[in-house]
Design a protein around this motif. Structure first.
Motif, PDB file in Angstrom:
ATOM      1  N   CYS A 451       0.830  -1.207   0.000  1.00 30.21           N
ATOM      2  CA  CYS A 451       0.000   0.000   0.000  1.00 30.21           C
ATOM      3  C   CYS A 451       0.865   1.258   0.000  1.00 30.21           C
ATOM      4  N   SER A 454       2.524   1.654  -3.366  1.00 26.06           N
ATOM      5  CA  SER A 454       1.540   2.093  -4.355  1.00 26.06           C
ATOM      6  C   SER A 454       1.258   3.579  -4.234  1.00 26.06           C
ATOM      7  N   SER A 455       1.166   4.078  -2.996  1.00 27.02           N
ATOM      8  CA  SER A 455       0.902   5.506  -2.781  1.00 27.02           C
ATOM      9  C   SER A 455       2.029   6.349  -3.341  1.00 27.02           C
ATOM     10  N   ALA A 458       1.944   6.348  -7.066  1.00 27.06           N
ATOM     11  CA  ALA A 458       0.872   7.195  -7.587  1.00 27.06           C
ATOM     12  C   ALA A 458       1.282   8.664  -7.587  1.00 27.06           C
ATOM     13  N   PHE A 461       3.711   9.189 -10.378  1.00 26.30           N
ATOM     14  CA  PHE A 461       3.020   9.099 -11.656  1.00 26.30           C
ATOM     15  C   PHE A 461       2.285  10.394 -11.992  1.00 26.30           C
ATOM     16  N   PHE A 462       1.511  10.925 -11.026  1.00 28.70           N
ATOM     17  CA  PHE A 462       0.739  12.132 -11.314  1.00 28.70           C
ATOM     18  C   PHE A 462       1.641  13.335 -11.546  1.00 28.70           C
ATOM     19  N   ARG A 465       3.017  12.859 -14.997  1.00 31.86           N
ATOM     20  CA  ARG A 465       1.986  13.065 -16.016  1.00 31.86           C
ATOM     21  C   ARG A 465       1.722  14.553 -16.223  1.00 31.86           C
TER      22      ARG A 465
END
Length: 782
Positions: A451, A454-455, A458, A461-462, A465
């Motif tokens: 978890c 993954s956080s 993320a 990733f953002f 992006r």
């Protein structure tokens, strides 16, 4: 190969055909301004012998317009329908013969023309079943025999490039599911209408591919045959001939093409022959729609859906099926949301997207599809597994094949059911469900660590992006200029659908696809999008490689390939838009043809473009389909070669290749028909034909011409040998220049590839920098 009949037999067949034509009444029985109504006499115009009628007949809740064979008041057979896909009209409709043609007048509407003519006079319903309209000199200017629907009658021809389309049902004469095509390659073929007309989609063929037959003909003795000139191939033998007998051939609603005879003395109908000769109706491909399979009960078709699928229309089960759940994301079994369902004893047309796998068991085949994100279904037969994507087509019973279908496990968090429809008929093969669930043991500490990771992922990733989006917007602002200088870019199907407004404006249609006009959203650049329909199914990697190679071509006489799409089964090519149409539009129209100097300039433009493809490209390219329809004219009337959809690439070490026939009849070099290796000289031959068409401003084959002038190549050679070249051109030209171009065209069309000049020499000859030798007689007329 088709069998050739003797000349005497040919004369006997055609003498009867011509006698039939001579017997048609030349007098008019329908005067200008005469009209019909559905419910007031007269409702139809009858032929002199009373066997055929033209007018309104009941259909559904209204009336349609057509021709029917009147056997008795209770039994009539519709053989032709006007505007068959328009809804039936009401009882207030009026059909009127005007000088514009047949005009249907509707209440609260301006009406519509059934036969659109510039001028018209009287009309007749002939004893042959043909409805004709005459001009003031009693010449036929429109006839139903030239516009068949699902039937041809004795004395009628189905011409090359034409087709019959079955009716939707016995009581609904709109377009149905099957078509009989008289192909331009000489083959008579039956296909499902919804198919791309590939060889694997056909369920009957006359086997006359490449034999040159131009039409299907039915005569008054029941002979049904293919013919060209004085050569014919029989599909049936002759039957009885009598004044009370009438023959017709109809493509039925079940996809079977049948020959019938009608005996008016006995008031009987007899089926004489059918194509194909099958007893199982499921042998007709397309009897059941996409994602459904066919079984037969008492000679009737029963269509059943795949597991996980429901009928598109429960009232029309033959229309096919769709999934009853929505799949999204990666469609695999990583999270136990999918499983495999087994359908025994059903085979499909193999449309595998990957090489077949050699496996030891059906379970291994099922597992291979389950773990593949792209796989929708798999076919297992003889220890071979082929992965499929939906839709599946032409499902039939086959005891040696097992089908695996990937489904959603709703209870395990899969996708939801989107609708509920009746179950498939109980006659379907037995369905066995195999569910594969693996037990995942998760440790709490590992879950917490996952978890946290993954956080963090993320957040990264953002952030990335957001930065990438800024650079992406800067990149898009530079389009299309910068992108044009790199290579053709891949488009999504959605992008091209939006650019063409749903493929709304059609620019043209060829043998391998349809071209639509579109506009790119950025920069408002106008484009031409070709949707390929009948291309060889190359692998994804090969298709992309060829498109990128072709996209690197840069020449003023080549249309730029801007991009492509190979998404799923969709193959589209994106070209620069050419505003002045094609060379065919320019030289084959009756008026406004280009002058001699313009024609010479266009010939040189074409030659330079082909020369570039053959000798100056990084990868040598054989175009394979040089013809006037593929020569486009830009804003400045510069000729540019287009349509690389059939092109064959040669490696630097190659000078020849073997490949299936590509191109268009009339422009194909002889070696295509001899299974010989194909070289760049195949394009030289095609250029020679185009050059002669350009010089003469006529097509390479004109059936209406005098017998010795039907084939342009033969006509040109005869005029050249007789010293009568002035007969070839529509205008006054420099005879020295005409002689040079004719000689060059004849040299380019030599039957032996090695005797044709290279395109480099062709360019030099057109520029006047090289002499042209005296051409030999043509050894082949394509």
């Amino acid at each position: 190969m088709a069998s050739a009949i003797s000349y005497i037999l040919f004369l006997s067949i055609f003498s009867s055909a011509f006698a039939l034509g001579a017997a048609q009444p030349r007098q008019s029985n329908i005067s200008l301004d005469t009209s019909l109504r559905p419910t007031a006499n007269p409702t139809s115009w009858q032929s002199p012998n009373g066997r055929f009628a033209f007018g309104f007949y009941p259909e559904g809740t209204g009336f349609s317009i057509g021709i029917w064979l009147v056997a008795s008041p209770e039994n009539s057979t519709v053989i032709w329908t006007a505007d068959r896909d328009d809804p039936p009209v009401t009882k207030d409709a009026v059909l009127k013969l005007t000088n514009e043609g047949l005009k249907l007048l509707l209440q609260h509407s301006e009406g519509r023309l059934i036969s659109n003519l510039s001028t018209g006079n009287d009309a007749s319903m002939l004893d042959s079943g043909n409805f004709v309209i005459y001009d003031s000199n009693f010449n036929v200017i429109w006839e139903t025999f030239d516009n068949p629907t699902d039937t041809i009658m004795a004395g009628q021809e189905l011409h090359s490039g034409s087709k019959l389309v079955s009716s939707a049902s016995e009581t609904n004469h709109s377009s149905g599911k099957f078509q009989l095509s008289m192909q331009t390659d000489g083959n008579l073929v039956l296909y499902p209408v919804a198919s791309p007309d590939r060889p694997e989609d056909s369920y009957y063929s006359s086997g006359t591919y490449g034999d040159g037959y131009l039409s299907l003909y039915l005569d008054d003795k029941g002979w049904l045959y293919l013919h060209q000139g004085n050569v014919a191939s029989n599909l049936t033998s002759g039957y009885r001939n009598g004044t009370a007998l009438v023959y017709r051939a109809t493509l039925g609603v079940d996809g079977i093409f049948r020959l019938y005879s009608h005996d008016f003395e006995l008031n009987t109908e007899q089926e004489l022959k059918k194509f194909p000769e099958v007893t199982d109706p499921c042998a007709v491909k397309g009897a059941c729609g996409m994602n459904s399979y066919c079984t037969s009960a008492n000679g009737q078709v029963v269509c059943s859906c795949l597991p996980g699928f429901d009928y598109l229309d429960a009232n029309r089960t033959s229309n096919g099926c769709r999934r009853n759940f929505t799949a999204s994301g990666c469609y695999s079994n990583d999270d136990n949301t999918t499983y495999m369902s087994t359908l025994d004893n059903v085979a499909w047309m193999d449309g595998s997207y990957a090489d077949s796998l050699s496996v030891t068991s059906d379970e291994a085949c099922s597992d291979a599809c389950l773990s593949d994100c792209k796989c929708d279904a798999a076919l297992f037969k003889d220890n071979t597994c082929s992965k499929q994507v939906f839709p599946l087509r032409y499902g039939i019973r086959d005891d040696s094949t097992t089908t695996f279908i990937k489904l959603a496990n709703i209870s395990a968090g899969g996708w939801s059911v989107i609708n509920s429809r009746p179950e498939s008929p109980s006659v379907a093969p037995v369905i066995i469900i195999r569910r594969k669930f693996s037990v995942k043991i998760s440790i709490v500490s590992a879950a917490i660590i996952a978890c946290i990771i993954s956080s963090l992922a993320a957040l990264i990733f953002f952030f990335y992006r957001y930065r990438a989006g800024r650079y992406g917007r800067l990149w898009r602002n530079k389009e299309p200029a910068l992108v044009d200088e790199i290579a053709p870019r891949p488009f999504s199907y959605h992008e091209l659908r939006e650019a063409t407004d749903g493929f709304k404006e059609k620019l043209g249609k060829g043998a391998f696809g349809t071209v639509f006009k579109g506009t790119l959203p950025r920069g408002q650049r106008v484009i031409a999008v070709k949707r390929l329909e009948k291309v060889v199914d190359e692998g994804e990697r090969e298709f992309r490689t060829e498109m990128r190679t072709i996209g690197r071509t840069h020449h003023k006489n080549l249309v730029r390939l801007l991009g492509f799409c190979d998404e799923g089964t969709n193959r589209l090519l994106v070209y620069e838009y050419m505003s002045n149409g094609s060379l065919a539009d320019l030289i084959f129209k009756a008026d406004g043809q280009p002058g001699w100097d313009e024609r010479v300039k266009i010939a040189l433009d074409i030659a330079r473009g082909i020369h570039y493809l053959h000798e100056d490209c990084e990868t040598r390219i054989i175009h394979c389909d040089i013809k006037p329809q593929n020569i486009l004219m830009d804003d400045n009337w510069t000729a540019k070669i287009s349509d690389f959809g059939l092109a064959k690439l040669l490696m630097p070490s190659q000078t020849r290749t073997f490949t299936g026939i590509r191109g268009t009849r009339g422009y194909l070099a002889p070696e295509w028909h001899k299974n010989a290796p194909i070289t760049v000289k195949a394009d030289v031959y095609s250029f020679g034909i185009v050059l002669l068409e350009l010089v003469c401003c006529r097509k390479n084959m004109e059936l209406e011409a005098e017998e010795d002038a039907i084939i342009l190549l033969d006509c040109v050679h005869n005029c050249f040998m007789d010293g009568e070249l002035e007969k070839l051109v529509p205008d006054e030209v420099d005879m020295t220049e005409l002689n040079r171009l004719v000689k060059l065209g004849l040299c380019c069309t030599h039957s032996e590839p090695g005797s044709r000049p290279s395109m480099k020499n062709v360019v030099m000859m057109l520029e006047g920098n090289a002499d042209i030798s005296v051409p030999p007689p043509p050894g082949f007329s394509s």
